[in-house]
Design a protein around this motif. Structure first.
Motif, mmCIF file in Angstrom:
data_model
loop_
_atom_site.group_PDB
_atom_site.id
_atom_site.type_symbol
_atom_site.label_atom_id
_atom_site.label_comp_id
_atom_site.label_asym_id
_atom_site.label_seq_id
_atom_site.Cartn_x
_atom_site.Cartn_y
_atom_site.Cartn_z
ATOM 1 N N ASP A 44 -68.337 65.655 -35.814
ATOM 2 C CA ASP A 44 -66.925 65.802 -36.184
ATOM 3 C C ASP A 44 -66.639 67.127 -36.887
ATOM 4 N N ALA A 45 -67.708 67.855 -37.233
ATOM 5 C CA ALA A 45 -67.535 69.091 -38.012
ATOM 6 C C ALA A 45 -66.822 70.189 -37.229
ATOM 7 N N PHE A 46 -66.763 70.056 -35.890
ATOM 8 C CA PHE A 46 -66.253 71.143 -35.052
ATOM 9 C C PHE A 46 -64.749 71.037 -34.774
ATOM 10 N N PHE A 47 -64.094 70.149 -35.497
ATOM 11 C CA PHE A 47 -62.652 69.954 -35.315
ATOM 12 C C PHE A 47 -61.940 70.137 -36.649
ATOM 13 N N PRO A 48 -60.653 70.515 -36.635
ATOM 14 C CA PRO A 48 -59.846 70.801 -35.445
ATOM 15 C C PRO A 48 -60.148 72.177 -34.849
ATOM 16 N N VAL A 49 -60.064 72.252 -33.522
ATOM 17 C CA VAL A 49 -60.154 73.528 -32.813
ATOM 18 C C VAL A 49 -58.741 74.104 -32.748
ATOM 19 N N GLN A 50 -58.593 75.373 -33.138
ATOM 20 C CA GLN A 50 -57.266 75.994 -33.127
ATOM 21 C C GLN A 50 -57.177 77.073 -32.055
ATOM 22 N N VAL A 51 -56.017 77.161 -31.428
ATOM 23 C CA VAL A 51 -55.800 78.132 -30.354
ATOM 24 C C VAL A 51 -54.698 79.099 -30.776
ATOM 25 N N MET A 52 -54.989 80.395 -30.638
ATOM 26 C CA MET A 52 -54.007 81.433 -30.967
ATOM 27 C C MET A 52 -53.872 82.398 -29.795
ATOM 28 N N PHE A 53 -52.665 82.880 -29.572
ATOM 29 C CA PHE A 53 -52.433 83.834 -28.487
ATOM 30 C C PHE A 53 -51.074 84.493 -28.668
ATOM 31 N N LYS A 54 -50.811 85.482 -27.823
ATOM 32 C CA LYS A 54 -49.488 86.105 -27.750
ATOM 33 C C LYS A 54 -49.070 86.121 -26.285
ATOM 34 N N SER A 55 -47.775 86.059 -26.047
ATOM 35 C CA SER A 55 -47.294 86.127 -24.671
ATOM 36 C C SER A 55 -45.875 86.675 -24.647
ATOM 37 N N GLU A 56 -45.543 87.321 -23.543
ATOM 38 C CA GLU A 56 -44.160 87.764 -23.329
ATOM 39 C C GLU A 56 -43.492 86.900 -22.265
ATOM 40 N N THR A 57 -44.164 85.806 -21.880
ATOM 41 C CA THR A 57 -43.623 84.890 -20.875
ATOM 42 C C THR A 57 -42.970 83.709 -21.579
ATOM 43 N N LEU A 58 -41.660 83.599 -21.468
ATOM 44 C CA LEU A 58 -40.952 82.490 -22.104
ATOM 45 C C LEU A 58 -40.923 81.269 -21.189
ATOM 46 N N TYR A 59 -40.801 80.088 -21.800
ATOM 47 C CA TYR A 59 -40.603 78.865 -21.017
ATOM 48 C C TYR A 59 -39.181 78.803 -20.504
ATOM 49 N N CYS A 60 -38.255 79.133 -21.382
ATOM 50 C CA CYS A 60 -36.843 79.101 -21.004
ATOM 51 C C CYS A 60 -36.530 80.337 -20.160
#
Length: 248
Positions: free
Chosen positions: A200-216
């Motif tokens: 259980d020591a390996f959580f939480p896993v965090q994700v970081m990024f940048k993008s210029e692609t919007l959902y909307c």
């Protein structure tokens, strides 16, 4: 900081929050977006912005919400996607959020992570397999960092890796890095072993990024002056960043 060279700057910004299971399933994914206008000059304060509301009406239905700032003329927006203040102009040098949108759906998560720690049987070490998958090939993610706690300051013994990694012994963290994740680099895996006994020591896993692609699919179609209807020079930026994006 240099003064802006145009009368109006417009920022289209989205923040995404995603909660994933350890198996890579998505519990929830929420996108919150804002169109923010900054008048940099007196001429810019008279700005009236038009967006492609007809496209939004057709494509953003289930799961989407849109709202305008209370000072925006709702009738003009409803009729033709025109974002104009009911009265007066925009304050100079102060950003004003004029339109907000939101989208909630599990399919909004652009990238999923599956982290699988297992005791190696010796009682003193753990083997960890972790993989990522890009779920939306229309999105380009840059400066992607997948960060996981190790439960120890010991360095990991990396067996195989796509991309690069960096070990931070002070924080007991491992950062798995990719410059770009897109349809040409849509999945990857990392395998390492490390001293320990707590999976259980390996959580939480965090994700970081940048993008210029919007959902909307929002687009600014024109920026004109409320005084004379003349076009106002402007600069537009787009960004999508994670607010909280983790696998727990």
């Amino acid at each position: 900081v240099a003064a802006p060279s145009v009368p109006v700057t417009i920022a289209l910004e989205e923040k995404i929050s995603v909660s994933m299971t350890r198996e890579g399933g998505v519990d929830s994914a929420d996108v919150k977006g804002t169109l923010t206008l900054t008048a940099n000059t007196e001429a810019g304060s008279a700005a009236v912005v038009s967006i492609n509301k007809d496209v939004l009406s057709r494509t953003c239905k289930s799961g989407w919400t849109f709202s305008t700032h209370p000072k925006v003329d709702k009738a003009k927006y409803g009729k033709g996607g025109v974002l104009a203040l009911k009265k007066g102009g925009f304050p100079v040098a102060r950003p004003v959020g004029v339109l907000r949108w939101g989208y909630s759906s599990e399919d909004a998560a652009p990238i999923t992570v599956n982290c699988w720690p297992e005791d190696d049987g010796s009682g003193g070490a753990i083997n960890v397999n972790i993989e990522f998958e890009l779920n939306r090939t229309d999105v380009v993610l840059s400066d992607v960092n997948i960060v996981l706690p190790l439960g120890t300051t010991d360095p990991p013994a990396v067996e195989s890796i796509d991309g690069q990694y960096k070990h931070d012994p002070g924080r007991g963290m491992l950062c798995w890095h990719h410059d770009v994740v897109d349809e040409n680099n849509a999945s990857g895996s990392l395998e390492f072993s490390i001293a320990g006994s707590d999976v259980d020591a390996f959580f939480p896993v965090q994700v970081m990024f940048k993008s210029e692609t919007l959902y909307c699919p929002v687009e600014v179609t024109s920026v004109v002056s409320s005084a004379n209807g003349a076009s106002i020079p402007n600069a537009i930026s787009k960004s999508l960043v994670p607010d909280a994006y983790q696998c727990a």
